[in-house]
Design an enzyme around this catalytic site. Structure first.
Site, PDB file in Angstrom:
ATOM      1  N   LYS A 174     -12.147 -12.851   3.355  1.00 42.24           N
ATOM      2  CA  LYS A 174     -11.608 -13.491   2.242  1.00 42.24           C
ATOM      3  C   LYS A 174     -12.251 -14.950   1.822  1.00 42.24           C
ATOM      4  CE  LYS A 174      -7.755 -10.843   2.276  1.00 42.24           C
ATOM      5  NZ  LYS A 174      -6.328 -10.813   2.685  1.00 42.24           N
ATOM      6  N   GLN A 208      -0.800 -14.323   4.312  1.00 42.07           N
ATOM      7  CA  GLN A 208      -1.365 -12.966   5.003  1.00 42.07           C
ATOM      8  C   GLN A 208      -0.165 -12.174   5.569  1.00 42.07           C
ATOM      9  OE1 GLN A 208      -4.814 -11.700   4.774  1.00 42.07           O
ATOM     10  NE2 GLN A 208      -3.866  -9.671   5.670  1.00 42.07           N
ATOM     11  N   ASP A 214      -2.385 -11.880  -4.940  1.00 44.29           N
ATOM     12  CA  ASP A 214      -2.167 -10.577  -3.940  1.00 44.29           C
ATOM     13  C   ASP A 214      -1.119  -9.550  -5.001  1.00 44.29           C
ATOM     14  OD1 ASP A 214      -3.202  -9.888  -1.789  1.00 44.29           O
ATOM     15  OD2 ASP A 214      -1.883 -10.868  -0.423  1.00 44.29           O
TER      16      ASP A 214
END
Ligand code: NDP
Length: 296
Positions: free
Chosen positions: A53, A97, A120
């Site tokens: 990322k 995450q 996300d």
């Protein structure tokens, strides 16, 4: 006849090229979108995703900020950090995450993120809007899979889709997206309590596998000419690799590629699209927060 292999990395490159034009225009207005990734613990797979990322952000000239914390981090500390990031004007997108350490309440952590920065697409507000067919941040992996399916050129409306897996981050949003306009697929979701998985996959025009079980979908479970999308990423021991492991998907790739119409490889299939859709969502967040039109 052998399947056409869809390399998500090629499609990702195309999308990133188009995104870079948007970023140029934003730069002209003095805007450089910024993504902050929070990583708690030292899970090697998570670390590798986070590095991917960071790399994608930097290649596109976006701001990337990764905050790393030990496994022992207290949940309250993480919640306070997210609250600060929510208020920080230089942060357009926040990504925590997952998986988080076991002592943390993942649902609570994810719903602490400001939905306007939920790149996300895991916040209940984002998921709820997706379910209602409203404009929102779509979770990156299902969104990437839709882009791959569109790339095949197949008219999707009415096709039978079987999604193997019902997780909140892949299976469920995948099914929600495909059943709705503009895709209009007929979707079946399978899981570990499904009685006869093969009976479902065999009648599917499109099989999307997100189970996290190496090579669990075999060629006898696939109808000739079906499209097979492999979301799974599994580390299996492989003495021939310097790392000692190889990455494999959830499908038995070689025999399935001989009978399917389209297939995605692992690695190089869905994975690069997931990261690209995260970049798309971050740019979208940067635009929406400033009242600008979203281009990509
Ligand atoms: P989860 O473990 O959260 O969910 C797996 C799902 O698969 C569950 O719903 C489970 O059913 C179902 N399942 C497991 N085994 C079987 C089986 N034998 N038959 C039918 N259903 C089964 O995983 P995720 O959704 O988070 O991830 C799935 C895979 O996708 C993983 O390999 C992950 O690494 C990969 N992934 C890849 C991404 C990418 O960018 N390429 C991004 C995200 C994930 P039940 O609910 O009954 O337990």
């Amino acid at each position: 006849m052998a399947a056409t292999v869809i390399y998500g990395k090629d499609l990702a490159r195309e999308l990133r090229n188009s995104l870079s034009h948007t970023l140029e225009r934003l730069k002209g207005k003095g805007i450089v979108p910024g993504l902050t990734v929070v990583l708690v613990g030292d899970d090697p797979a998570s670390d590798s995703y986070v590095r991917g990322k960071e790399k994608a952000c930097l290649e596109l000239g976006m701001v990337s900020n990764t905050l790393r914390f030990p496994e022992s981090m207290a949940q309250d500390g993480l919640l306070e950090l997210i609250s600060r990031l929510n208020l920080d004007d230089s942060v357009d997108g926040i990504l925590v995450q997952v998986p988080l350490p076991k002592h943390m309440d993942t649902d609570l952590v994810l719903r602490t993120i400001d939905p306007a920065k939920d790149v996300d697409g895991f916040h209940p507000v984002s998921i709820g809007k997706l379910l209602l067919g409203q404009e929102t941040f779509i979770s990156c992996t299902p969104h990437g899979v839709v882009k791959i399916l569109e790339k095949t050129g197949m008219p999707l409306a009415g096709l039978e889709v079987v999604v193997v897996g019902r997780s909140n981050i892949v299976g469920k949003p995948m099914a929600m997206l495909l059943m709705q306009a503009p895709h209009h697929c007929t979707v079946t979701v399978c899981h570990t309590r499904t009685l006869d998985l093969k009976a479902h996959t065999l009648r599917a025009d499109i099989v999307i596998v997100a189970a996290g079980k190496p090579r669990m979908v075999t060629a006898d479970m696939i109808r000739p000419g079906a499209c097979v999308i492999d979301v799974g990423v599994n580390r299996v021991p492989d003495a021939s690799k310097a790392s000692g492991f190889a990455l494999v998907g959830d499908i038995d790739y070689v025999p399935i590629a001989e009978k399917a119409s389209f297939v995605t490889p692992v690695p190089g299939g869905v994975g690069p699209m997931t990261i690209t859709m995260l970049m798309v969502n971050t740019v979208k967040a940067a635009c929406l927060r400033r009242g600008l039109a979203v281009e990509n």
